[in-house]
Design a protein around this motif. Structure first.
Motif, PDB file in Angstrom:
ATOM      1  N   ASN A  64     -54.734 -48.266  47.466  1.00  0.00           N
ATOM      2  CA  ASN A  64     -53.820 -47.204  47.077  1.00  0.00           C
ATOM      3  C   ASN A  64     -52.454 -47.819  46.775  1.00  0.00           C
ATOM      4  O   ASN A  64     -52.381 -49.010  46.459  1.00  0.00           O
ATOM      5  N   ARG A  65     -51.402 -47.040  46.869  1.00  0.00           N
ATOM      6  CA  ARG A  65     -50.049 -47.538  46.564  1.00  0.00           C
ATOM      7  C   ARG A  65     -49.083 -47.268  47.712  1.00  0.00           C
ATOM      8  O   ARG A  65     -47.896 -47.043  47.498  1.00  0.00           O
ATOM      9  N   ILE A  66     -49.570 -47.310  48.907  1.00  0.00           N
ATOM     10  CA  ILE A  66     -48.774 -46.882  50.055  1.00  0.00           C
ATOM     11  C   ILE A  66     -47.605 -47.818  50.315  1.00  0.00           C
ATOM     12  O   ILE A  66     -47.767 -49.030  50.445  1.00  0.00           O
ATOM     13  N   THR A  67     -46.417 -47.223  50.366  1.00  0.00           N
ATOM     14  CA  THR A  67     -45.192 -47.970  50.677  1.00  0.00           C
ATOM     15  C   THR A  67     -44.507 -47.415  51.929  1.00  0.00           C
ATOM     16  O   THR A  67     -43.596 -48.048  52.450  1.00  0.00           O
ATOM     17  N   ARG A  68     -44.936 -46.233  52.385  1.00  0.00           N
ATOM     18  CA  ARG A  68     -44.247 -45.595  53.507  1.00  0.00           C
ATOM     19  C   ARG A  68     -45.255 -44.905  54.421  1.00  0.00           C
ATOM     20  O   ARG A  68     -46.249 -44.337  53.956  1.00  0.00           O
ATOM     21  N   ILE A  69     -44.967 -44.954  55.733  1.00  0.00           N
ATOM     22  CA  ILE A  69     -45.839 -44.343  56.737  1.00  0.00           C
ATOM     23  C   ILE A  69     -44.992 -43.399  57.592  1.00  0.00           C
ATOM     24  O   ILE A  69     -43.903 -43.773  58.057  1.00  0.00           O
ATOM     25  N   ASN A  70     -45.494 -42.205  57.822  1.00  0.00           N
ATOM     26  CA  ASN A  70     -44.793 -41.222  58.643  1.00  0.00           C
ATOM     27  C   ASN A  70     -44.618 -41.762  60.064  1.00  0.00           C
ATOM     28  O   ASN A  70     -45.592 -42.135  60.717  1.00  0.00           O
ATOM     29  N   PRO A  71     -43.373 -41.837  60.549  1.00  0.00           N
ATOM     30  CA  PRO A  71     -43.147 -42.388  61.899  1.00  0.00           C
ATOM     31  C   PRO A  71     -43.770 -41.548  63.008  1.00  0.00           C
ATOM     32  O   PRO A  71     -43.919 -42.025  64.136  1.00  0.00           O
ATOM     33  N   ASN A  72     -44.144 -40.290  62.717  1.00  0.00           N
ATOM     34  CA  ASN A  72     -44.764 -39.414  63.717  1.00  0.00           C
ATOM     35  C   ASN A  72     -46.260 -39.245  63.471  1.00  0.00           C
ATOM     36  O   ASN A  72     -46.861 -38.263  63.898  1.00  0.00           O
ATOM     37  N   LEU A  73     -46.861 -40.221  62.799  1.00  0.00           N
ATOM     38  CA  LEU A  73     -48.266 -40.117  62.426  1.00  0.00           C
ATOM     39  C   LEU A  73     -49.166 -39.878  63.641  1.00  0.00           C
ATOM     40  O   LEU A  73     -50.138 -39.114  63.582  1.00  0.00           O
ATOM     41  N   GLY A  74     -48.827 -40.516  64.749  1.00  0.00           N
ATOM     42  CA  GLY A  74     -49.647 -40.399  65.944  1.00  0.00           C
ATOM     43  C   GLY A  74     -49.709 -38.995  66.517  1.00  0.00           C
ATOM     44  O   GLY A  74     -50.672 -38.640  67.214  1.00  0.00           O
ATOM     45  N   GLU A  75     -48.718 -38.166  66.240  1.00  0.00           N
ATOM     46  CA  GLU A  75     -48.729 -36.790  66.739  1.00  0.00           C
ATOM     47  C   GLU A  75     -49.848 -35.978  66.093  1.00  0.00           C
ATOM     48  O   GLU A  75     -50.354 -35.015  66.689  1.00  0.00           O
ATOM     49  N   PHE A  76     -50.221 -36.352  64.871  1.00  0.00           N
ATOM     50  CA  PHE A  76     -51.217 -35.594  64.128  1.00  0.00           C
ATOM     51  C   PHE A  76     -52.609 -36.234  64.191  1.00  0.00           C
ATOM     52  O   PHE A  76     -53.609 -35.548  63.963  1.00  0.00           O
ATOM     53  N   LEU A  77     -52.651 -37.541  64.483  1.00  0.00           N
ATOM     54  CA  LEU A  77     -53.935 -38.259  64.549  1.00  0.00           C
ATOM     55  C   LEU A  77     -54.033 -38.970  65.901  1.00  0.00           C
ATOM     56  O   LEU A  77     -54.038 -40.205  65.979  1.00  0.00           O
ATOM     57  N   PRO A  78     -54.122 -38.212  66.978  1.00  0.00           N
ATOM     58  CA  PRO A  78     -54.029 -38.810  68.320  1.00  0.00           C
ATOM     59  C   PRO A  78     -55.197 -39.708  68.691  1.00  0.00           C
ATOM     60  O   PRO A  78     -55.064 -40.528  69.610  1.00  0.00           O
ATOM     61  N   LYS A  79     -56.342 -39.564  68.018  1.00  0.00           N
ATOM     62  CA  LYS A  79     -57.516 -40.371  68.378  1.00  0.00           C
ATOM     63  C   LYS A  79     -57.901 -41.383  67.307  1.00  0.00           C
ATOM     64  O   LYS A  79     -58.974 -41.987  67.377  1.00  0.00           O
ATOM     65  N   LEU A  80     -57.017 -41.618  66.351  1.00  0.00           N
ATOM     66  CA  LEU A  80     -57.311 -42.584  65.295  1.00  0.00           C
ATOM     67  C   LEU A  80     -57.371 -43.986  65.901  1.00  0.00           C
ATOM     68  O   LEU A  80     -56.393 -44.479  66.470  1.00  0.00           O
ATOM     69  N   HIS A  81     -58.525 -44.627  65.776  1.00  0.00           N
ATOM     70  CA  HIS A  81     -58.692 -45.975  66.335  1.00  0.00           C
ATOM     71  C   HIS A  81     -58.867 -47.046  65.265  1.00  0.00           C
ATOM     72  O   HIS A  81     -58.682 -48.234  65.528  1.00  0.00           O
ATOM     73  N   THR A  82     -59.212 -46.635  64.024  1.00  0.00           N
ATOM     74  CA  THR A  82     -59.432 -47.602  62.947  1.00  0.00           C
ATOM     75  C   THR A  82     -58.676 -47.156  61.705  1.00  0.00           C
ATOM     76  O   THR A  82     -58.861 -46.027  61.231  1.00  0.00           O
ATOM     77  N   LEU A  83     -57.820 -48.057  61.188  1.00  0.00           N
ATOM     78  CA  LEU A  83     -57.029 -47.760  59.990  1.00  0.00           C
ATOM     79  C   LEU A  83     -57.132 -48.939  59.033  1.00  0.00           C
ATOM     80  O   LEU A  83     -56.704 -50.051  59.352  1.00  0.00           O
ATOM     81  N   ILE A  84     -57.710 -48.682  57.861  1.00  0.00           N
ATOM     82  CA  ILE A  84     -57.885 -49.739  56.859  1.00  0.00           C
ATOM     83  C   ILE A  84     -56.909 -49.496  55.718  1.00  0.00           C
ATOM     84  O   ILE A  84     -57.062 -48.562  54.925  1.00  0.00           O
TER      85      ILE A  84
END
Length: 274
Positions: free
Chosen positions: A74-94
């Motif tokens: 993709n073209r990702i340049t920015r990540i939401n600093p509060n991402l963990g609040e919405f994806l509390p069980k995310l264990h794998t990120l590619i």
């Protein structure tokens, strides 16, 4: 650009993958913005958003079930600093093959409390000094980084390297100077120290002297040296006349003087006839 609508979500393939997890396949739809994922009703363990045109990793609803997010190419340049609040069980990120450049852009991932596997391959951030140790330092629970196991000695090294906030801030510094079109870059100026010697054309007298020296040379090496001097125009030191460096300018001055004298002679001619 295709919008990620509820209709697209439910028309996209969804299945049980090889590890028996329920997966939603949204690959290759030219999606630019993450939106409307609430339409999944949190029914998926894995969401695949690879091969799209997403710029920001944000705008997720609360997805308590989601454990794996595939978002490479993709073209990702920015990540939401509060991402963990919405994806509390995310264990794998590619995040392979995106556009993350600086270490500071990795910091928001520390909000993911369960993150264990992360791939940032083919992002420019991986070229930063101490990249791997910095990521290990920020993401304490990481087990695999770029498909390589995080070793205990790396954890210790990362802890020692970034023991202070000052060390961490120093690693995250972004170079202030950036290239702008039309700007002259700072490059070493070797022309001042490595200028080739200025070639001064030999005078007829010097050419005659060199030719005579060739005839009288005792060795082939001497003949070759002198012939090369004639070809290149570089006058051997023994044939230089003191002040020869200014010879060409002197000749030019003399030529100019002769031109002036000739002109004066022409201008004075009528006076002489009178």
């Amino acid at each position: 650009m295709v919008r990620l609508t509820a209709d697209l979500i439910w028309k996209s393939p969804h299945f049980f993958n090889a590890i028996k997890e329920r997966e939603l396949d949204l690959r290759g739809n030219k999606i630019a913005v993450i939106e409307n994922l609430g339409a999944t009703e949190d029914q998926f363990d894995t969401i695949d958003l690879s091969d799209n045109e997403i710029v920001k990793l944000e705008n997720f609803p609360f997805l308590n079930r989601l454990g794996t997010l595939l978002i490479n190419n993709n073209r990702i340049t920015r990540i939401n600093p509060n991402l963990g609040e919405f994806l509390p069980k995310l264990h794998t990120l590619i995040l392979t093959n995106n556009r993350l450049v600086n270490l500071v852009e990795i910091d928001p991932l520390s909000s993911l409390p369960k993150l264990q596997m992360l791939s940032l391959l083919d992002n420019n951030v991986t070229k930063k000094p101490n990249y791997r140790l910095y990521v290990i330092h920020k993401l304490k629970g990481l087990r695999l980084l770029d498909f390589k196991k995080v070793k205990q000695k790396e954890r210790i090294e990362a802890q020692n390297m970034f023991a202070t906030k000052e060390a961490e801030d120093e690693a995250k510094k972004v170079p202030v100077k950036t290239f702008t079109p039309g700007e002259v870059q700072d490059v070493p100026d070797n022309t001042k120290t490595e200028k080739p010697p200025r070639v001064v054309a030999p005078t007829p007298e010097q050419i005659t002297a060199i030719k005579a020296a060739i005839v009288n040379s005792q060795t082939l090496e001497e003949v070759a040296r002198l012939e090369q001097a004639l070809k290149s125009g570089q006058i051997p030191a023994e044939f230089n006349v003191p002040g020869n460096d200014t010879e060409m300018s002197t000749v030019q001055e003399n030529d100019d003087k002769m031109d002036t004298d000739d002109k004066n002679d022409v201008d004075d001619a009528p006076n002489q006839e009178g």
